[in-house]
Design a protein around this motif. Structure first.
Motif, PDB file in Angstrom:
ATOM      1  N   GLY A  24       4.579 -21.046-152.667  1.00  0.00           N
ATOM      2  CA  GLY A  24       5.496 -22.034-152.138  1.00  0.00           C
ATOM      3  C   GLY A  24       5.879 -21.802-150.690  1.00  0.00           C
ATOM      4  O   GLY A  24       5.224 -21.055-149.956  1.00  0.00           O
ATOM      5  N   TYR A  25       6.992 -22.440-150.267  1.00  0.00           N
ATOM      6  CA  TYR A  25       7.431 -22.444-148.876  1.00  0.00           C
ATOM      7  C   TYR A  25       8.855 -21.901-148.763  1.00  0.00           C
ATOM      8  O   TYR A  25       9.641 -21.994-149.709  1.00  0.00           O
ATOM      9  N   PRO A  26       9.213 -21.338-147.609  1.00  0.00           N
ATOM     10  CA  PRO A  26      10.574 -20.825-147.438  1.00  0.00           C
ATOM     11  C   PRO A  26      11.586 -21.966-147.346  1.00  0.00           C
ATOM     12  O   PRO A  26      11.255 -23.083-146.959  1.00  0.00           O
ATOM     13  N   SER A  27      12.838 -21.635-147.696  1.00  0.00           N
ATOM     14  CA  SER A  27      13.919 -22.607-147.594  1.00  0.00           C
ATOM     15  C   SER A  27      14.268 -22.849-146.128  1.00  0.00           C
ATOM     16  O   SER A  27      13.841 -22.109-145.237  1.00  0.00           O
ATOM     17  N   GLU A  28      15.075 -23.873-145.879  1.00  0.00           N
ATOM     18  CA  GLU A  28      15.519 -24.153-144.519  1.00  0.00           C
ATOM     19  C   GLU A  28      16.338 -22.987-143.966  1.00  0.00           C
ATOM     20  O   GLU A  28      16.248 -22.664-142.778  1.00  0.00           O
TER      21      GLU A  28
ATOM     22  N   VAL B 243      15.978 -19.766-144.689  1.00  0.00           N
ATOM     23  CA  VAL B 243      15.053 -18.691-144.330  1.00  0.00           C
ATOM     24  C   VAL B 243      14.305 -19.033-143.046  1.00  0.00           C
ATOM     25  O   VAL B 243      14.126 -18.171-142.172  1.00  0.00           O
ATOM     26  N   LYS B 244      13.885 -20.289-142.913  1.00  0.00           N
ATOM     27  CA  LYS B 244      13.132 -20.682-141.714  1.00  0.00           C
ATOM     28  C   LYS B 244      13.980 -20.619-140.453  1.00  0.00           C
ATOM     29  O   LYS B 244      13.441 -20.446-139.358  1.00  0.00           O
ATOM     30  N   ASN B 245      15.288 -20.756-140.587  1.00  0.00           N
ATOM     31  CA  ASN B 245      16.149 -20.849-139.405  1.00  0.00           C
ATOM     32  C   ASN B 245      16.972 -19.597-139.133  1.00  0.00           C
ATOM     33  O   ASN B 245      17.709 -19.563-138.144  1.00  0.00           O
ATOM     34  N   LYS B 246      16.853 -18.560-139.960  1.00  0.00           N
ATOM     35  CA  LYS B 246      17.732 -17.397-139.787  1.00  0.00           C
ATOM     36  C   LYS B 246      17.240 -16.434-138.699  1.00  0.00           C
ATOM     37  O   LYS B 246      18.004 -15.572-138.249  1.00  0.00           O
ATOM     38  N   ALA B 247      15.987 -16.525-138.280  1.00  0.00           N
ATOM     39  CA  ALA B 247      15.467 -15.622-137.258  1.00  0.00           C
ATOM     40  C   ALA B 247      16.005 -16.007-135.889  1.00  0.00           C
ATOM     41  O   ALA B 247      16.048 -17.180-135.520  1.00  0.00           O
ATOM     42  N   ILE B 248      16.428 -14.985-135.115  1.00  0.00           N
ATOM     43  CA  ILE B 248      16.888 -15.205-133.749  1.00  0.00           C
ATOM     44  C   ILE B 248      16.043 -14.348-132.807  1.00  0.00           C
ATOM     45  O   ILE B 248      15.307 -13.459-133.260  1.00  0.00           O
ATOM     46  N   ASP B 249      16.131 -14.607-131.520  1.00  0.00           N
ATOM     47  CA  ASP B 249      15.250 -13.926-130.572  1.00  0.00           C
ATOM     48  C   ASP B 249      15.978 -12.916-129.698  1.00  0.00           C
ATOM     49  O   ASP B 249      15.478 -12.498-128.659  1.00  0.00           O
ATOM     50  N   ALA B 250      17.188 -12.507-130.104  1.00  0.00           N
ATOM     51  CA  ALA B 250      17.959 -11.538-129.327  1.00  0.00           C
ATOM     52  C   ALA B 250      18.902 -10.788-130.256  1.00  0.00           C
ATOM     53  O   ALA B 250      19.171 -11.225-131.382  1.00  0.00           O
TER      54      ALA B 250
END
Length: 208
Positions: free
Chosen positions: A18-22, A24-31
């Motif tokens: 399957g696919y990750p939830s919204e 999970v998809k949005n929790k990564a940050i770049d700093a």
């Protein structure tokens, strides 16, 4: 490679898992925001993954008292290179392939912090002296230029019961590490007792 009904494409994998939830998809940050900084300041242990230019991988722990990892700014942290076995697997990998991944752990907390980015080895004296411990300044440090960080859920640590002492096996049941090393090394005149004494000397006199 032996065929175990091997999955060969992302599409096939997605069809099964399957696919990750919204979220999970949005929790990564770049700093490294204030939450990440606080987490790192409380972590006494990280696991670092590296690979060489050919893709051969290595995973290595780095640990000390909480706060041993120095956060320089939103996109840079430094890991002191304390004395080890001088194999330098991680360091040699970094010289040929700068990509690295970290997992920070805090005892008692089952969620972990993952940090990915580019690594390089530094010997800046002003920087290294800030990570002095027990009167010893590390000879080099590992700078991670952060590109991605995010919280990892607790499922693996919950399944393993890692922080639950009731799940731990007794000391008598633990693997005999000295015997393992002796059997693997197969050096003339070396036995488990001598390995045990060497390990104890290292842990007593060469920690820093």
């Amino acid at each position: 490679m032996q065929d175990f009904n091997t999955i060969k494409s992302v599409e096939e994998l997605r069809a099964i898992l399957g696919y990750p939830s919204e979220l999970v998809k949005n929790k990564a940050i770049d700093a490294l925001d204030e939450h990440c900084r606080q987490f790192i300041s409380k972590s006494p242990l990280l696991i670092m993954a590296t690979s060489d230019a050919e893709g051969l991988c290595d995973v290595s722990p780095r640990g000390d008292l909480p706060g041993f990892v120095l956060v320089l700014d939103d996109n840079h942290l430094v890991i002191p290179e304390r004395p080890g076995n001088r194999r330098m697997d991680s360091l040699r990998n970094i010289l040929s392939n700068p990509n690295a991944g970290l997992i920070f752990l805090i005892p008692g907390l089952e969620e972990t912090l993952r940090v990915n980015g580019h690594a390089y080895i530094v010997r800046d004296e002003e920087l290294l002296v800030r990570m002095e411990s027990h009167g010893r300044t590390p000879l080099v440090g590992i700078v991670i230029e952060v590109e991605e960080c995010y919280m990892h859920c607790a499922k693996s640590l919950k399944r393993s019961s890692l922080w639950n002492p009731d799940s731990w096996i007794t000391k008598a049941e633990l693997p005999n590490v000295a015997q393992m090393i002796s059997d693997h090394a197969k050096l003339p005149g070396m036995n488990a007792e001598k390995v045990k004494a060497s390990l104890q000397d290292s842990y007593t006199n060469r920690m820093y």
